[in-house]
Design a protein around this motif. Structure first.
Motif, PDB file in Angstrom:
ATOM      1  N   SER A 410       0.849  -1.186   0.000  1.00  0.00           N
ATOM      2  CA  SER A 410       0.000   0.000   0.000  1.00  0.00           C
ATOM      3  C   SER A 410       0.889   1.243   0.000  1.00  0.00           C
ATOM      4  O   SER A 410       2.093   1.162  -0.271  1.00  0.00           O
ATOM      5  CB  SER A 410      -0.932  -0.012   1.213  1.00  0.00           C
ATOM      6  N   ALA A 411       0.289   2.388   0.308  1.00  0.00           N
ATOM      7  CA  ALA A 411       1.020   3.656   0.213  1.00  0.00           C
ATOM      8  C   ALA A 411       0.668   4.551   1.390  1.00  0.00           C
ATOM      9  O   ALA A 411      -0.383   4.399   2.027  1.00  0.00           O
ATOM     10  CB  ALA A 411       0.676   4.358  -1.099  1.00  0.00           C
ATOM     11  N   PHE A 412       1.550   5.503   1.667  1.00  0.00           N
ATOM     12  CA  PHE A 412       1.303   6.533   2.665  1.00  0.00           C
ATOM     13  C   PHE A 412       0.607   7.720   1.999  1.00  0.00           C
ATOM     14  O   PHE A 412       0.732   7.931   0.791  1.00  0.00           O
ATOM     15  CB  PHE A 412       2.613   7.011   3.292  1.00  0.00           C
ATOM     16  N   VAL A 413      -0.129   8.495   2.791  1.00  0.00           N
ATOM     17  CA  VAL A 413      -0.767   9.710   2.299  1.00  0.00           C
ATOM     18  C   VAL A 413       0.184  10.878   2.522  1.00  0.00           C
ATOM     19  O   VAL A 413       0.700  11.067   3.632  1.00  0.00           O
ATOM     20  CB  VAL A 413      -2.110   9.977   3.006  1.00  0.00           C
ATOM     21  N   GLY A 414       0.401  11.666   1.471  1.00  0.00           N
ATOM     22  CA  GLY A 414       1.257  12.842   1.603  1.00  0.00           C
ATOM     23  C   GLY A 414       0.641  13.869   2.519  1.00  0.00           C
ATOM     24  O   GLY A 414      -0.585  13.984   2.629  1.00  0.00           O
ATOM     25  N   SER A 415       1.492  14.651   3.172  1.00  0.00           N
ATOM     26  CA  SER A 415       1.010  15.644   4.136  1.00  0.00           C
ATOM     27  C   SER A 415       0.758  17.011   3.510  1.00  0.00           C
ATOM     28  O   SER A 415       0.228  17.906   4.169  1.00  0.00           O
ATOM     29  CB  SER A 415       2.022  15.785   5.276  1.00  0.00           C
ATOM     30  N   THR A 416       1.108  17.200   2.235  1.00  0.00           N
ATOM     31  CA  THR A 416       0.873  18.467   1.539  1.00  0.00           C
ATOM     32  C   THR A 416      -0.008  18.207   0.326  1.00  0.00           C
ATOM     33  O   THR A 416      -0.074  17.073  -0.167  1.00  0.00           O
ATOM     34  CB  THR A 416       2.203  19.098   1.086  1.00  0.00           C
ATOM     35  N   PRO A 417      -0.677  19.240  -0.187  1.00  0.00           N
ATOM     36  CA  PRO A 417      -1.512  19.029  -1.376  1.00  0.00           C
ATOM     37  C   PRO A 417      -0.734  18.443  -2.546  1.00  0.00           C
ATOM     38  O   PRO A 417      -1.247  17.554  -3.247  1.00  0.00           O
ATOM     39  CB  PRO A 417      -2.029  20.440  -1.695  1.00  0.00           C
ATOM     40  N   ALA A 418       0.494  18.893  -2.761  1.00  0.00           N
ATOM     41  CA  ALA A 418       1.269  18.442  -3.919  1.00  0.00           C
ATOM     42  C   ALA A 418       1.647  16.977  -3.831  1.00  0.00           C
ATOM     43  O   ALA A 418       1.834  16.311  -4.867  1.00  0.00           O
ATOM     44  CB  ALA A 418       2.526  19.299  -4.063  1.00  0.00           C
ATOM     45  N   TRP A 435      -8.905   5.397  -1.934  1.00  0.00           N
ATOM     46  CA  TRP A 435      -9.104   6.609  -2.737  1.00  0.00           C
ATOM     47  C   TRP A 435      -9.965   7.621  -1.984  1.00  0.00           C
ATOM     48  O   TRP A 435      -9.717   8.833  -2.038  1.00  0.00           O
ATOM     49  CB  TRP A 435      -9.738   6.266  -4.080  1.00  0.00           C
ATOM     50  N   PHE A 436     -10.978   7.133  -1.276  1.00  0.00           N
ATOM     51  CA  PHE A 436     -11.819   8.049  -0.494  1.00  0.00           C
ATOM     52  C   PHE A 436     -11.005   8.751   0.585  1.00  0.00           C
ATOM     53  O   PHE A 436     -11.172   9.959   0.813  1.00  0.00           O
ATOM     54  CB  PHE A 436     -12.982   7.283   0.148  1.00  0.00           C
ATOM     55  N   LEU A 437     -10.144   8.021   1.281  1.00  0.00           N
ATOM     56  CA  LEU A 437      -9.340   8.629   2.339  1.00  0.00           C
ATOM     57  C   LEU A 437      -8.405   9.701   1.781  1.00  0.00           C
ATOM     58  O   LEU A 437      -8.169  10.729   2.430  1.00  0.00           O
ATOM     59  CB  LEU A 437      -8.550   7.553   3.078  1.00  0.00           C
ATOM     60  N   VAL A 438      -7.879   9.490   0.580  1.00  0.00           N
ATOM     61  CA  VAL A 438      -7.047  10.519  -0.050  1.00  0.00           C
ATOM     62  C   VAL A 438      -7.896  11.745  -0.366  1.00  0.00           C
ATOM     63  O   VAL A 438      -7.483  12.887  -0.124  1.00  0.00           O
ATOM     64  CB  VAL A 438      -6.373   9.974  -1.314  1.00  0.00           C
ATOM     65  N   ALA A 439      -9.101  11.523  -0.912  1.00  0.00           N
ATOM     66  CA  ALA A 439      -9.998  12.651  -1.201  1.00  0.00           C
ATOM     67  C   ALA A 439     -10.355  13.401   0.078  1.00  0.00           C
ATOM     68  O   ALA A 439     -10.413  14.638   0.104  1.00  0.00           O
ATOM     69  CB  ALA A 439     -11.262  12.149  -1.896  1.00  0.00           C
ATOM     70  N   ASN A 440     -10.588  12.654   1.151  1.00  0.00           N
ATOM     71  CA  ASN A 440     -10.926  13.278   2.435  1.00  0.00           C
ATOM     72  C   ASN A 440      -9.760  14.110   2.958  1.00  0.00           C
ATOM     73  O   ASN A 440      -9.952  15.221   3.481  1.00  0.00           O
ATOM     74  CB  ASN A 440     -11.295  12.185   3.442  1.00  0.00           C
ATOM     75  N   SER A 441      -8.535  13.600   2.808  1.00  0.00           N
ATOM     76  CA  SER A 441      -7.370  14.362   3.269  1.00  0.00           C
ATOM     77  C   SER A 441      -7.198  15.651   2.470  1.00  0.00           C
ATOM     78  O   SER A 441      -6.827  16.692   3.021  1.00  0.00           O
ATOM     79  CB  SER A 441      -6.112  13.498   3.182  1.00  0.00           C
ATOM     80  N   LEU A 442      -7.481  15.606   1.162  1.00  0.00           N
ATOM     81  CA  LEU A 442      -7.415  16.818   0.341  1.00  0.00           C
ATOM     82  C   LEU A 442      -8.483  17.823   0.762  1.00  0.00           C
ATOM     83  O   LEU A 442      -8.239  19.038   0.776  1.00  0.00           O
ATOM     84  CB  LEU A 442      -7.571  16.465  -1.136  1.00  0.00           C
ATOM     85  N   LYS A 460      -3.639  29.302  -3.415  1.00  0.00           N
ATOM     86  CA  LYS A 460      -5.014  28.973  -3.790  1.00  0.00           C
ATOM     87  C   LYS A 460      -5.052  28.280  -5.144  1.00  0.00           C
ATOM     88  O   LYS A 460      -5.741  27.252  -5.310  1.00  0.00           O
ATOM     89  CB  LYS A 460      -5.861  30.243  -3.822  1.00  0.00           C
ATOM     90  N   GLU A 461      -4.333  28.806  -6.099  1.00  0.00           N
ATOM     91  CA  GLU A 461      -4.329  28.195  -7.432  1.00  0.00           C
ATOM     92  C   GLU A 461      -3.706  26.806  -7.405  1.00  0.00           C
ATOM     93  O   GLU A 461      -4.147  25.905  -8.128  1.00  0.00           O
ATOM     94  CB  GLU A 461      -3.577  29.108  -8.402  1.00  0.00           C
ATOM     95  N   GLU A 462      -2.707  26.627  -6.564  1.00  0.00           N
ATOM     96  CA  GLU A 462      -2.102  25.305  -6.444  1.00  0.00           C
ATOM     97  C   GLU A 462      -3.108  24.293  -5.902  1.00  0.00           C
ATOM     98  O   GLU A 462      -3.179  23.155  -6.375  1.00  0.00           O
ATOM     99  CB  GLU A 462      -0.878  25.361  -5.526  1.00  0.00           C
ATOM    100  N   MET A 463      -3.894  24.700  -4.905  1.00  0.00           N
ATOM    101  CA  MET A 463      -4.916  23.813  -4.351  1.00  0.00           C
ATOM    102  C   MET A 463      -5.939  23.431  -5.412  1.00  0.00           C
ATOM    103  O   MET A 463      -6.337  22.256  -5.522  1.00  0.00           O
ATOM    104  CB  MET A 463      -5.615  24.510  -3.178  1.00  0.00           C
ATOM    105  N   GLU A 464      -6.374  24.389  -6.199  1.00  0.00           N
ATOM    106  CA  GLU A 464      -7.338  24.104  -7.259  1.00  0.00           C
ATOM    107  C   GLU A 464      -6.737  23.166  -8.302  1.00  0.00           C
ATOM    108  O   GLU A 464      -7.414  22.244  -8.791  1.00  0.00           O
ATOM    109  CB  GLU A 464      -7.802  25.409  -7.898  1.00  0.00           C
ATOM    110  N   SER A 465      -5.470  23.354  -8.639  1.00  0.00           N
ATOM    111  CA  SER A 465      -4.815  22.480  -9.616  1.00  0.00           C
ATOM    112  C   SER A 465      -4.640  21.070  -9.066  1.00  0.00           C
ATOM    113  O   SER A 465      -4.805  20.073  -9.791  1.00  0.00           O
ATOM    114  CB  SER A 465      -3.449  23.060 -10.016  1.00  0.00           C
ATOM    115  N   VAL A 466      -4.303  20.973  -7.792  1.00  0.00           N
ATOM    116  CA  VAL A 466      -4.139  19.655  -7.156  1.00  0.00           C
ATOM    117  C   VAL A 466      -5.437  18.866  -7.226  1.00  0.00           C
ATOM    118  O   VAL A 466      -5.443  17.661  -7.526  1.00  0.00           O
ATOM    119  CB  VAL A 466      -3.675  19.836  -5.696  1.00  0.00           C
ATOM    120  N   LEU A 467      -6.557  19.515  -6.943  1.00  0.00           N
ATOM    121  CA  LEU A 467      -7.847  18.820  -6.986  1.00  0.00           C
ATOM    122  C   LEU A 467      -8.186  18.373  -8.402  1.00  0.00           C
ATOM    123  O   LEU A 467      -8.771  17.295  -8.595  1.00  0.00           O
ATOM    124  CB  LEU A 467      -8.939  19.731  -6.430  1.00  0.00           C
TER     125      LEU A 467
END
Length: 660
Positions: A410-418, A435-442, A460-467
């Motif tokens: 499996s994998a770890f969840v990153g602590s930053t949006p990027a 996948w849901f847990l990653v979406a929830n963390s975002l 702000k733009e980085e967050m929108e691009s990450v999503l």
């Protein structure tokens, strides 16, 4: 009734009965003797005159049936004539003498009638009634199944009585401490054995798919098979077992179609079990030297989940904090810390299948605790308690792999949006819940940015691009518009996670739209200077509608109830008409009704659904030119669910506005 009772054990039982005669006679004797001769024969009545000031204890049996007279109890006591081959067989007259003549109360005289109790005096001082020794004395009228006309509602009073008894250290059940208060406290369940098994099965069929903290094969071996095969009838349970089983039934009873539960509405059935679990939790917290265990944490998770899906309360909020502290104390947030370097050099993430199964259980417990932090903190706009930089737990695998003991990386969840959005990219673990847990963390990262002041435009733009990147990286079967998920008894768990992931992604995008740059105030869809934010949320509202259209109604309530708040959250603020929005962007009244009806599906089984319906009414009060005063209930909802109120001023209004 047993065919050949163990007479030495019977003698020990009779000794305890004699020693605790006052208590027993209060349980089985009639309220008032019918004659003067009855008074002379009844030691309980003889002593009652001197203790009229003391409260009378409820005359109930172990499973909650009320004893109207002593016939039912006496009929289950084997007469000495049935066991003539046993030595020191007392006669009927001698036994009656023991019951009625207080002058025969010395241990020596008791021994003369019933024979020697043991090789030394320690046997005389035991005075205990083990449950196994009492099976032939106090047989309850119903042991294995209920009569057809018995319903759950008849047991509610008994359960509440047992909860009170547990909190006071007194129990009417032998296993609860009436005859033995020196050993560890034990508990009994308040429903018949067949219903316990039925509700556990329902938990794994309807609840465990969104609260997957138990390894099903191991659970049945530990908590079910032992009690059923050995005839334990779920009595003499230790604290952890009782907490877990009551917690499970508090969540699963709402889904039962058995006639046994027909007298109670679905979203009310879990209350009696939750109250019992709360009492058991209180017993645990009173033990200052109690060592935390994973099983105890799992029981607390169940109870916290019940309270957060039932109604907003300080107890639920504090219980979530207890779960987090227990998780930290057990170190399950670091369960996979040693795998961080191992993953970079392409080595297996497990030393054995057994090691992987045990780690997976800890991962699942941690991620459930994380959700119990994420949900109430986001809803109430309070700080998160779990530090994302100290999460060293891999995302959970599928139930199929876990139950079959088939390890998968499996994998770890990153602590930053990027880093978070690409957590599962290239990972063998592609389960829908991961996948849901990653979406929830975002979503949490975006929500946290909304609470900050002076966020840069670049952030702000980085967050929108990450999503957007995350949306494009989703597996093909997550695209509900072009590839609607299939719902049936086999596929609904994974299909519900697909729906929840899409809804969570939409909420995250709405939060991203609300991020302010270089401003001192936080805007919302209904704030006066947030035209772009309102239009963005209206657009995301259309995305919510598209997801809901693909949802099969029969399976909506089997997903995590927390997701219902997302339907009323910032992505749903657009359901209120905005003058600045163009006619083409407005959500139609039919679409609004569609989302509200979806919330009603949750409300059938979860009280949080009813609360959300009330919140939609409260929101309308904030969205008028002349806001109405809030009732006390609306004021509490406005604080507990601050994130889904129209504006930042909601909190101030809720604190200052209340009906007279």
């Amino acid at each position: 009734m047993l065919d050949r009772p163990d007479w030495p054990a019977a003698r020990r039982a009779l000794l305890s009965i004699f020693r605790h005669e006052d208590r027993i006679m209060q349980l089985i004797s009639p309220a008032e003797p019918s004659s003067d001769s009855d008074k002379r024969c009844s030691p309980a009545s003889a002593r009652s005159e001197g203790s009229k000031g003391s409260p009378a204890r409820s005359r109930t049996q172990d499973v909650g049936h009320r004893v109207e007279n002593t016939d039912a109890v006496e009929s289950n006591i084997p007469q000495p004539s049935k066991v003539p081959n046993f030595p020191h067989d007392p006669s009927d007259q001698q036994i009656m003498q023991l019951q009625t003549n207080e002058e025969c109360g010395s241990p020596w005289q008791f021994q003369q009638l019933c024979g020697p109790f043991g090789e030394n005096e320690s046997d005389l001082s035991q005075g205990l009634l083990p449950d196994e020794d009492l099976q032939w004395i106090f047989q309850t009228p119903v042991r294995h199944q209920d009569p057809p006309d018995v319903h759950y509602s008849e047991f509610v009073g008994q359960a509440q009585s047992e909860a009170h008894s547990a909190s006071s250290g007194f129990s009417l059940s032998p296993s609860g401490g009436l005859f033995d208060t020196s050993g560890p406290k034990t508990y009994s369940l308040t429903v018949p054995e067949d219903q316990v098994v039925h509700l556990v099965e329902l938990f794994f069929a309807r609840v465990s798919n969104f609260l997957p903290i138990f390894h099903r094969p191991r659970f049945y071996t530990t908590y079910i098979s032992q009690h059923v095969s050995e005839g334990g009838h779920f009595r003499q349970l230790d604290l952890q077992s009782a907490l877990i089983l009551n917690g499970i039934m508090s969540l699963s009873a709402r889904f039962s179609t058995s006639p046994y539960w027909s007298a109670t509405t679905p979203n009310e059935r879990g209350e009696v079990f939750a109250q019992k679990a709360k009492t058991i939790f209180a017993d645990a917290t009173s033990q200052e030297d109690r060592t935390p265990t994973l099983s105890y944490l799992q029981g607390c998770i169940l109870l916290a989940f019940y309270h957060h899906t039932n109604s907003p309360s300080s107890f639920g909020w504090m219980l979530s904090g207890v779960c987090m502290r227990l998780a930290y104390d057990l170190g399950i947030n670091y369960v996979d810390e040693d795998l961080i370097e191992r993953a970079t050099i392409d080595r297996p993430q497990w030393s054995s299948a057994e090691d992987w199964v045990e780690r997976e259980e800890k991962r699942r417990a941690f991620w459930s605790v994380w959700e119990l932090d994420a949900f109430p903190s986001t809803m109430s706009r309070r700080p998160y308690a779990i530090d994302v930089n100290k999460i060293k737990a891999l995302l959970p695998a599928s139930d199929d792999h876990w139950f079959a003991a088939e390890p998968i990386a499996s994998a770890f969840v990153g602590s930053t949006p990027a880093t978070a959005w690409k957590s599962l990219r290239g990972s063998p673990n592609q389960t829908e819940r991961a996948w849901f847990l990653v979406a929830n963390s975002l979503m949490l990262l975006a929500s946290d940015l909304v609470e900050q002041k002076g966020v840069s435009q670049q952030t702000k733009e980085e967050m929108e691009s990450v999503l957007s990147c995350f949306a494009l990286s989703l597996p093909e079967h997550f695209r509900v518009t072009s590839n609607p998920p299939v719902f049936n008894e086999q596929t609904f768990p994974s299909s519900n996670w697909i729906m929840a992931t899409n809804i969570m992604l939409t909420v995250a995008r709405s939060y991203a739209a609300l991020i302010t740059t270089c401003h001192d105030s936080i805007l919302s869809p209904t704030s006066p200077n947030s035209t772009n934010s309102r239009q963005a949320c209206v657009q995301h509202g259309h995305d919510i509608v598209r997801v809901v259209r693909a949802w099969t109604p029969d399976y909506i309530a089997y997903t995590t109830p927390f997701i219902a708040c997302s339907l009323v959250g910032p992505a749903a603020m657009h359901f209120l008409n905005h003058e600045s929005s163009s006619q083409g962007l407005q959500i139609t009244s039919v679409d609004r009704e569609l989302v509200l009806l979806t919330i009603h599906q949750f409300a059938r089984y979860w009280k949080i659904g009813s609360l959300l319906i009330d919140i939609t009414t409260t929101i309308s009060k904030f969205n008028t030119e002349s806001p109405c005063a809030l009732t006390a209930r609306e004021k509490e909802l406005a604080v507990r669910y601050a994130s889904i109120m129209p504006s930042m001023e909601t909190r101030n209004r809720a604190n200052s506005m209340a009906s007279p």
